[in-house]
Design an enzyme around this catalytic site. Structure first.
Site, mmCIF file in Angstrom:
data_model
loop_
_atom_site.group_PDB
_atom_site.id
_atom_site.type_symbol
_atom_site.label_atom_id
_atom_site.label_comp_id
_atom_site.label_asym_id
_atom_site.label_seq_id
_atom_site.Cartn_x
_atom_site.Cartn_y
_atom_site.Cartn_z
ATOM 1 C CG ASP A 76 -8.406 15.389 -16.393
ATOM 2 O OD1 ASP A 76 -7.636 14.726 -17.106
ATOM 3 O OD2 ASP A 76 -9.512 14.971 -15.995
ATOM 4 C CE LYS A 114 -11.476 7.740 -19.917
ATOM 5 N NZ LYS A 114 -11.551 7.324 -18.513
ATOM 6 C CE1 TYR A 128 -16.442 10.484 -16.778
ATOM 7 C CE2 TYR A 128 -15.156 10.734 -14.770
ATOM 8 C CZ TYR A 128 -16.009 9.997 -15.558
ATOM 9 O OH TYR A 128 -16.452 8.773 -15.121
ATOM 10 N NE ARG A 160 -2.825 0.521 3.469
ATOM 11 C CZ ARG A 160 -2.240 0.962 4.577
ATOM 12 N NH1 ARG A 160 -1.654 2.139 4.606
ATOM 13 N NH2 ARG A 160 -2.224 0.212 5.665
HETATM 14 N N1 PLP Z 1 -10.710 12.620 -16.312
HETATM 15 C C1 PLP Z 1 -11.292 12.499 -17.508
HETATM 16 C C2 PLP Z 1 -11.115 13.587 -18.541
HETATM 17 C C3 PLP Z 1 -12.070 11.378 -17.805
HETATM 18 O O1 PLP Z 1 -12.682 11.291 -18.995
HETATM 19 C C4 PLP Z 1 -12.218 10.365 -16.821
HETATM 20 C C5 PLP Z 1 -13.011 9.153 -17.082
HETATM 21 O O2 PLP Z 1 -13.684 9.030 -18.084
HETATM 22 C C6 PLP Z 1 -11.610 10.544 -15.578
HETATM 23 C C7 PLP Z 1 -10.845 11.683 -15.351
HETATM 24 C C8 PLP Z 1 -11.790 9.518 -14.491
HETATM 25 O O3 PLP Z 1 -10.917 8.452 -14.647
HETATM 26 P P1 PLP Z 1 -11.234 6.951 -14.173
HETATM 27 O O4 PLP Z 1 -12.429 6.491 -14.954
HETATM 28 O O5 PLP Z 1 -9.980 6.218 -14.494
HETATM 29 O O6 PLP Z 1 -11.519 7.000 -12.716
#
Ligand code: PLP
Length: 390
Positions: A167, A192, A96, A44
């Site tokens: 992000d 992604k 998102y 962890r």
């Molecule tokens: N940031 C963006 C731009 C996303 O599109 C997503 C998920 O689709 C996330 C963060 C969240 O990531 P996760 O699904 O791996 O938790």
């Protein structure tokens, strides 16, 4: 060293000369004595496979510290723990859906959240208050592909004692390095592009200095949200082809965006390559490619749904950045989690289609879309005819 080389190079000389990072599938480590710890004690807190991944991620993001998390959302959750009661976070108004869902839990802790269109720095300047501690943006955004100026926002944030969080999921570190542009923290959904194969859920936080890194490390260890050894290995394997995949996806996406922009029945196409002159210039200053996620509207929610459901090569799926092309209706899928009270302001329209362009032959992708649009148009005419007949 260029990104393509960074992606495949081994971080450290492995004990037995293995050319693929070993998976240290162990939860705990034997210690030299009862009163002193070795380099690793408990997975962890730290694990050698994960360390290898984090070294690679930090290198790719041109940052001193990187942390691998169990998901993009656990990464964002750790970042929000930098805030405390009374603080305010300014967040982009096109994010998102799951990020908005998470942020909307903060007001109950006494942290307020204000959404602002960050494509214009003046909007952010006007929204700043003496409680603002964090500015959180996506660029380009999900799903509208809107571009914000990272360097200008970093200057504004720092002049006001605010940290800038970016992000970077939409482009990956092979196309954009926000830390180099002045951001304090960068995070990713590793699910992604970093993975690229839709076979692992992961998140990443990158920090520009030790103080921020210590906070993130503390929260991750305390909450137990670090990425598991096998998943760390999967992500490492995905990253080996990151540069190659992203290059191919970007060149495919340019052609697909051009096709959509000229196709009858498609109203507006959103991709940084088709953005306004000013937005494109900003994007080109801070990124080395336009990315491979495209959104488009048709002006008719039913027609959009028929297009999505008529595709054969593109799978109907949430997420993006994989080798396979995927297609979705964000309003019903990735952005369905935006709370009801905010849907009017923040949810994408029902006719918006999001396409993630994969590495398939681009003519096959275009042919799939062309035939889906034609068959959706034909069935829409039948449906409208029936409705009129009724
Ligand atoms: N940031 C963006 C731009 C996303 O599109 C997503 C998920 O689709 C996330 C963060 C969240 O990531 P996760 O699904 O791996 O938790």
């Amino acid at each position: 060293m260029k990104n393509a080389t960074r992606c495949v190079s081994l971080s450290e000389e492995e004990r037995f000369g293995a050319v693929s990072t070993p998976i240290y599938q162990t939860a705990t480590f034997r210690q030299p004595t009862a009163v002193e710890f070795g380099e690793y004690d408990y997975s962890r807190s730290g694990n050698p496979t994960r360390t290898d991944l984090e070294t690679k991620l930090a290198e790719l993001e041109r940052a001193p510290f990187a942390f691998a998390f169990s998901s993009g959302m656990s990464a964002l959750s750790a970042i929000t723990k930098l805030l405390t009661t009374g603080d305010e976070i300014l967040a982009g108004s096109d994010l998102y859906g799951g990020s908005i869902r998470l942020l909307e839990r903060l007001p109950r802790l006494g942290i307020s959240v204000t959404y602002v269109d960050t494509t214009d720095v003046q909007n952010v300047r006007a929204a700043l208050s003496n409680r603002t501690r964090m500015l959180l943006i996506e660029t380009p955004t999900n799903p509208f592909q809107r571009v914000s100026d990272i360097a200008a926002l970093a200057d504004l944030a720092h002049a006001n004692g605010v940290i800038l969080v970016v992000d970077n999921t939409m482009l990956s570190p092979c196309l954009q390095n926000p830390i180099v542009c002045g951001a304090d923290i960068v995070y990713h959904s590793g699910t992604k592009f970093l993975s690229g194969h839709s076979d692992v859920t992961a998140g990443v936080v990158v920090a520009k200095d030790e103080e921020l890194a210590d906070e993130i490390a503390f929260v991750r260890n305390a909450e137990g949200t670090a990425l598991a050894p096998f998943d760390s290995w999967l992500l490492l394997r995905g990253i080996k082809t990151l540069d190659l995949r992203v290059e191919k996806q970007c060149s495919n996406a340019l052609k697909v965006a051009e096709f959509l922009a000229n196709e009858a029945g498609i109203r507006r196409v959103f991709h940084p390559s088709l953005a306004s002159e000013e937005a494109r210039r900003t994007h080109e200053r801070q990124a080395s490619g336009f990315g491979s996620v495209i959104a488009f509207t048709t002006g008719d929610a039913e027609f959009s749904r028929r297009i999505v459901e008529a595709t054969r090569l593109c799978s109907i799926a949430v997420s993006f950045g994989s080798v396979n092309s995927t297609i979705s209706l964000p309003c019903y899928m990735s952005h369905a989690s935006i709370p009801d009270a905010l849907r009017g302001e923040l949810a994408p329209p029902r006719d918006l289609v999001r396409l993630s362009v994969g590495i398939e032959n681009v003519e096959d992708i275009i042919e799939d879309l062309r035939s889906a649009i034609r068959s959706a148009a034909a069935s829409n005419v039948v449906a409208i005819g029936k409705a009129v007949g009724e």
